[in-house]
Design a protein around this motif. Structure first.
Motif, PDB file in Angstrom:
ATOM      1  N   ASN A 110       5.001  -4.721  -1.771  1.00 51.61           N
ATOM      2  CA  ASN A 110       4.398  -4.903  -3.084  1.00 51.61           C
ATOM      3  C   ASN A 110       5.389  -5.677  -3.949  1.00 51.61           C
ATOM      4  OD1 ASN A 110       3.539  -4.665  -5.792  1.00 51.61           O
ATOM      5  ND2 ASN A 110       2.479  -2.753  -5.357  1.00 51.61           N
ATOM      6  N   PHE A 114       4.717  -3.315   4.852  1.00 48.05           N
ATOM      7  CA  PHE A 114       3.982  -3.533   3.614  1.00 48.05           C
ATOM      8  C   PHE A 114       4.975  -3.915   2.521  1.00 48.05           C
ATOM      9  CE2 PHE A 114       0.548  -0.903   5.478  1.00 48.05           C
ATOM     10  CZ  PHE A 114      -0.539  -1.686   5.139  1.00 48.05           C
ATOM     11  N   TRP A 169      -0.922  -5.472  -2.107  1.00 48.70           N
ATOM     12  CA  TRP A 169       0.091  -5.294  -1.063  1.00 48.70           C
ATOM     13  C   TRP A 169      -0.079  -6.387  -0.011  1.00 48.70           C
ATOM     14  CZ3 TRP A 169       3.799  -1.310  -0.717  1.00 48.70           C
ATOM     15  CH2 TRP A 169       3.711  -0.329  -1.706  1.00 48.70           C
TER      16      TRP A 169
END
Length: 690
Positions: A455, A453, A441
Motif C-alpha cells: 500500500n 502486497f 493495494w
C-alpha cells in the motif's frame, strides 16, 4: 510541409539536409517503382526531399556502413549494390545466384570500398558466409561462399548462427548464442594477394541482465568508430512489435581497455535508430541535439517508437520526435518567462494561502519558482498521506515505480498533477513487476523473489508465502480483510490454479485445471477476475473462460463466451473488468483506434454498448477498473496510462465525442500518435489509507 522536388540527382539536396544526422527513407516507396523516393532527417522532418532514382527502383535498404547504403532487390535478393549518397557513386555487385531455400541474413562492409582488403559479406541460414572483395576491378568482382559451421562448433559446441554483423575500429563483429546468453565473435579477415581467409574468434560475452517480464528479445551489435554497443529490445508478447508489448530497452558499451561491458544509465547526446521492420538494422548518431533516445519502427515500418532512455518512457509518432521535443521546449520556455513576474506581484499572505492547496510536484515547483515562494512553502514530508489525503478525490491515480530513480510517482488523471514518494527500502534495488492492483493495494513480485502486497499510501508491505511464477493474478478483498483470497494461474507443464487465503492459511492451495483433449495448450489467460465467487478470465482471442469453484476446488467448465465481433481487423487488445453486477470488455485497435465496449448480457453473449453512464473506466496492462465517477466530468470516459507528449496531461477517450482528449477537452485526436507511456511498472490505484 515543404517539399523539394529533384529531377536529376538527390545529391544536390541531401548534403544540405544534414551531414551529421541520419536520414529517414520511406522503404515502401523504394520498393514501389510508381512513387518518388522520400528522404527526411530527424533535425528537420517537415522538410522532405523527393526524387526518383532509376537504379533504386524495386530495391530495399539493407544497411549503412562507412556512409555507403546497401541495397538489394527485395524479395529475391539476387542483385546487390552499394550507393554513396554524397558522391552518388554506385557499385553494382555481380548477380548472386541463389538456390531454393537460401535466405540471406545480416550483411556488413568490412571497410570503405577501395581500401585494401575491403569485402562485403552476407550470412545465410546454411551456416555460410558469402562475400565479395571490393578492391578489385569491376570485371573481377565475384562472390565466394565459405562454411563457418566447423569453426562455430569449436567455439560454442553447437550449430550456432552468425547474426547482427557490425564493423568497429576496422574490424567486423557478430553475435551468436552460447547457452542462454549472447556471445560476441570477432570475424577476423586476412587478405593475402588473391586469397581471403575468414576466421571466427571468441571475443566477449554479453553479461546477464533482466528486462522486466519480457518473453522475447531482439538483440543487435552496433559499432561506431572505435566504440562497440550492444542494444536489446524486450517484448512481453511474442507476436507483435507494438507499444503495449515493449517491456524494456537496454544499451551496453564495451570498455575496450578492460574488455568489460558496462550498462549505460544515460545516453546523453547519443541516439540509436533501430529498424526491426527491415532486417533488424540499427543506426547510431553521437552528435544529435536531441540525444538520449532509442528510436525503433513497428512491424509495418510506418510508426516510430521513441524510447526516452533516462526517463524510461515511450512516445508514438508517425514522424521523428524532434518535432514534439522542440514544441515542448518552446512551451516550457514561454511558461518560465511569464511566471516570475506574476508571482512576485502577489501579496505574501495570499501566496501562502494558495500554496496550502498545492500538493506534490506543484508544491515543489512553487518552492523553486522564486525566493518569496520558497519562504511561503516550507519543506513538507508527504509520508502517510499528508496533504494528499485531504487533496485526493479518492479517484484512481496513475502510479509508476521508477526503478532507477528510487521514487514512486502518482499522477492525477483530471488535472495532471504529480507527487512523489521515496520507494520503501524493502523495494529498492529490485526488478519489480506489478501483477494486480485493487482496493488501494498493489500485488507485486520481485524477480526470483517473494510475492507481496504493497500500500503506497500507508507504506504497509505484507509478504505472501512462496509460490512459483504465475501468469495472472487477482484478489477478492484488501489484505487487511479476513476475506482476502489471492488467485493465480500458471501453465507450467499443465494448467494450475493457485489459491491463498491471506488471513487464514500459511500456504497456497493448488488445483489442476482439466481442459480435456489437451485444450489447455491453446489457452493464455489474462485479466483474471473474481465475480460472484467464481473465476473468469480472458483467453488469447478475447473469449471469456469460466472457472467454477466448489468444495473440491476449481474446475474449468467451458468457454463461457466467444470473443465478440469487432471492427478491429488487425491487431487488437482486450481488457476485462467488473462494473457493479456486470462484466465489461473493452477492445482497442493496435494504436488505440477503434475503441469498443461490450457487456456480458443475460444470454451470455457480448452486447456492444455506446455509453458507460455515470461510470468511468481505467485501462491498465494487468488490472482494469470500472467505478462510478467521483466527479461528473469523468463520467462516460476511458482513461489510459498515457500522457500527451506536449501538454503532459493524461489521455482519455470520450464515448460521447468518440475522440481522444486530455484535460483540454477542446483539443482532440484520433489515436495514440503523439502520446507517451511508461516502461517502468505502472498501474491505476485507488487511494486507501487503511
Amino acid at each position: 510541409m515543404k517539399q523539394n522536388h529533384i529531377c536529376a540527382s538527390i545529391c544536390d539536396r541531401l548534403p544540405t539536409l544534414s551531414a551529421n544526422h541520419p536520414w529517414f527513407v520511406d522503404h515502401e516507396k523504394f520498393e514501389d517503382d510508381t512513387k518518388d523516393h522520400v528522404f527526411y532527417t530527424t533535425m528537420d522532418p517537415l522538410t522532405q526531399s523527393r526524387c526518383r532514382i532509376p537504379s533504386f527502383l524495386g530495391r530495399r535498404i539493407r544497411g549503412c556502413f562507412y556512409g555507403w547504403v546497401i541495397l538489394s532487390n527485395h524479395p529475391h535478393n539476387e542483385m546487390w549494390s552499394l550507393w554513396n549518397p554524397v558522391t552518388c557513386k554506385i557499385i553494382r555487385l555481380p548477380r548472386l545466384i541463389s538456390k531454393v531455400g537460401d535466405i540471406f541474413e545480416p550483411c556488413c562492409l568490412s571497410s570503405p570500398p577501395g581500401n585494401h582488403g575491403s569485402i562485403f559479406m552476407l550470412t545465410t541460414k546454411k551456416h555460410t558466409i558469402v562475400f565479395c572483395r571490393l578492391d578489385c576491378n569491376r570485371n573481377k568482382l565475384k562472390w565466394v561462399e565459405m562454411s563457418y559451421l566447423k569453426q562455430m562448433r569449436s567455439i560454442v559446441d553447437r550449430d550456432g548462427f552468425l547474426r547482427s554483423l557490425t564493423c568497429c575500429n576496422g574490424k567486423v563483429y557478430a553475435l551468436t548464442m552460447e547457452g542462454s546468453n549472447f556471445l560476441v565473435l570477432l570475424i577476423d579477415i586476412v587478405v593475402k594477394g588473391r586469397e581471403t581467409v575468414i576466421s571466427l574468434l571468441r571475443y566477449s560475452k554479453i553479461p546477464s541482465h533482466f528486462l522486466n517480464d519480457c518473453m522475447t528479445h531482439i538483440a543487435v551489435l552496433k559499432g561506431c568508430c572505435t566504440e562497440l554497443f550492444y542494444v536489446e529490445l524486450g517484448f512481453r508478447e511474442v507476436c507483435h512489435v507494438t507499444n503495449e508489448t515493449v517491456g524494456g530497452v537496454c544499451v551496453f558499451k564495451l570498455d575496450m581497455m578492460n574488455m568489460r561491458w558496462e550498462e549505460m544509465d544515460d545516453l546523453k547526446d547519443a541516439s540509436f535508430f533501430f529498424d526491426p521492420a527491415h532486417g533488424y538494422s540499427v543506426y547510431y548518431n553521437s552528435s544529435s541535439q536531441l540525444g538520449g533516445y532509442v528510436h525503433f519502427l513497428d512491424k509495418s515500418g510506418k510508426v516510430i517508437y521513441s524510447y526516452d532512455y533516462k526517463n524510461r518512457t515511450i512516445t508514438l509518432s508517425s514522424m521523428p520526435t524532434s518535432i514534439t521535443m522542440s514544441r515542448i521546449q518552446k512551451v516550457e520556455a514561454r511558461f518560465e518567462e511569464n511566471t516570475e513576474s506574476r508571482l512576485l506581484n502577489i501579496p505574501f499572505d495570499v501566496l501562502k494561502t494558495i500554496i496550502e492547496f498545492c500538493v506534490g510536484v506543484e508544491y515543489l515547483n512553487f518552492r523553486v519558482a522564486c525566493k518569496q515562494c520558497h519562504l511561503a512553502a516550507p519543506n513538507v514530508k508527504w509520508s502517510k498521506g499528508g496533504r494528499l489525503q485531504t487533496y485526493s478525490l479518492n479517484s484512481p491515480w496513475l502510479m509508476v515505480l521508477h526503478k532507477d530513480r528510487g521514487v514512486i510517482s502518482f499522477t492525477d488523471p483530471v488535472f495532471g498533477d504529480k507527487y512523489f514518494i521515496k520507494t520503501p527500502r524493502e523495494l529498492v534495488n529490485g526488478d519489480l513487476e506489478i501483477h494486480c492492483c485493487m482496493y488501494g493495494w498493489a500485488l507485486i513480485k520481485r524477480h526470483l523473489g517473494s510475492l507481496m502486497f504493497f500500500n503506497p499510501f500507508t507504506g504497509d508491505i505484507r509478504e505472501l508465502p512462496y509460490t512459483p511464477y504465475l501468469d495472472t493474478y487477482c484478489f477478492s478483498a484488501p489484505p487487511t480483510s479476513s476475506d482476502c483470497m489471492v488467485v493465480g494461474f500458471t501453465r507450467h507443464l499443465v494448467w494450475h490454479v493457485y489459491v491463498h487465503f491471506v488471513g487464514r492459511e500459511t500456504s497456497w492451495r493448488r488445483f489442476r485445471l482439466n481442459f480435456g483433449g489437451g485444450g489447455g495448450d491453446l489457452h493464455s489467460f489474462h485479466f483474471a477476475t473474481i465475480y460472484r465467487q467464481n473465476l473468469y478470465a480472458l483467453y488469447n482471442n478475447g473469449g471469456l473462460d469460466f472457472i467454477e469453484t466448489d468444495n473440491e476446488g476449481y474446475t474449468w467448465r467451458k468457454i463461457l463466451a466467444e470473443g465478440p465481433k469487432s471492427s478491429c481487423r488487425d491487431v487488437k487488445q482486450n481488457f476485462l473488468m467488473k462494473r457493479d453486477q456486470q462484466l465489461l470488455l473493452v477492445i482497442l485497435g493496435e494504436f488505440g483506434e477503434p475503441v469498443e465496449v461490450f457487456k456480458l448480457n443475460d444470454s451470455i453473449e457480448w452486447e456492444k454498448i455506446e455509453s458507460l453512464g455515470r461510470h468511468v473506466i481505467y485501462i491498465g496492462g494487468t488490472t482494469c477498473l470500472c467505478i462510478e465517477a467521483k466527479i461528473a466530468a469523468m463520467a462516460n470516459k476511458i482513461y489510459f496510462p498515457r500522457v500527451h507528449s506536449e501538454n503532459k496531461k493524461i489521455v482519455f477517450y470520450s464515448l460521447e465525442t468518440r475522440r481522444y482528449h486530455t484535460s483540454n477537452v477542446e483539443e482532440s485526436f484520433g489515436d495514440f500518435m503523439g502520446t507517451t507511456h511508461h516502461i517502468d511498472p505502472h498501474v491505476w490505484i485507488e487511494p486507501s489509507w487503511s
